[in-house]
Design an enzyme around this catalytic site. Structure first.
Site, short mmCIF file in Angstrom:
data_model
loop_
_atom_site.label_atom_id
_atom_site.label_comp_id
_atom_site.label_asym_id
_atom_site.label_seq_id
_atom_site.Cartn_x
_atom_site.Cartn_y
_atom_site.Cartn_z
N ASP A 44 0.80 -1.23 0.00
CA ASP A 44 0.00 0.00 0.00
C ASP A 44 0.83 1.28 0.00
O ASP A 44 0.30 2.37 0.17
CB ASP A 44 -0.93 0.00 1.22
CG ASP A 44 -1.93 -1.14 1.18
OD1 ASP A 44 -2.47 -1.41 0.08
OD2 ASP A 44 -2.15 -1.78 2.21
N HIS A 45 2.14 1.17 -0.17
CA HIS A 45 3.00 2.37 -0.10
C HIS A 45 3.94 2.40 -1.30
O HIS A 45 5.08 1.95 -1.21
CB HIS A 45 3.82 2.33 1.18
CG HIS A 45 4.49 3.62 1.51
ND1 HIS A 45 5.75 3.96 1.07
CD2 HIS A 45 4.08 4.67 2.26
CE1 HIS A 45 6.08 5.13 1.55
NE2 HIS A 45 5.08 5.59 2.28
N PHE A 46 3.62 2.87 -2.36
CA PHE A 46 2.38 3.43 -2.85
C PHE A 46 1.83 2.50 -3.92
O PHE A 46 2.61 1.91 -4.65
CB PHE A 46 2.61 4.82 -3.43
CG PHE A 46 3.08 5.81 -2.40
CD1 PHE A 46 2.17 6.41 -1.54
CD2 PHE A 46 4.42 6.14 -2.26
CE1 PHE A 46 2.58 7.34 -0.60
CE2 PHE A 46 4.83 7.06 -1.32
CZ PHE A 46 3.91 7.66 -0.49
#
Length: 150
Positions: A44-46
């Site tokens: 989730d990053h990124f």
């Protein structure tokens, strides 16, 4: 070569950020870690453009530059028994870091730490992280203590 120190690190599996200890003495440590593309923090990053979070960069620097060196220095003290079954618990007391470059998945980083002082159980180090071209990724001062639990 430094398997005894690596075995004492209080991290396992997805949160162990030390692959190798290249140099280790009473004045400092040099080690490396290769970031795995399937690491949990890239999901989730990124999304679609993974970048290593600064907190993970900080953790890599701390594990190699402060905890590895701290365990080594404590093993030199007479009251510390490296063969003890008591687990170690590293505690940060302060960090001051400057970030200069991004770290991407599958990138190998090298951490070099130079002891500023070690007294009364507290360790302070100047720590740098370099990429494979020896370009500076991040640098700063780290302080902490390592306590035995038990």
């Amino acid at each position: 070569m430094y398997k005894d120190i690596l075995d004492q690190l209080p991290y396992k599996s997805s949160f162990l950020f030390v692959d190798n200890i290249v140099e280790l003495n009473e004045e400092g440590v040099k080690g490396d870690y290769t970031l795995k593309a399937d690491s949990f923090f890239y999901e989730d990053h990124f999304v679609g453009n993974p970048v290593t979070p600064g907190v993970i960069i900080t953790e890599i620097m701390a594990q190699i530059g402060l905890v590895v060196l701290g365990i080594f220095l404590m093993s030199k003290e007479s009251e510390f028994n490296a063969a003890s079954e008591e687990p170690l618990f590293p505690l940060f007391t302060s960090t001051e870091i400057s970030f200069h470059k991004m770290v991407l998945p599958n990138q190998k980083v090298t951490v070099i730490s130079k002891k500023q002082y070690f007294r009364f159980g507290k360790l302070k180090c100047y720590v740098e992280m370099l990429d494979s071209s020896n370009d500076l990724i991040a640098n700063g001062m780290f302080s902490g203590i390592i306590k035995k639990i038990g």
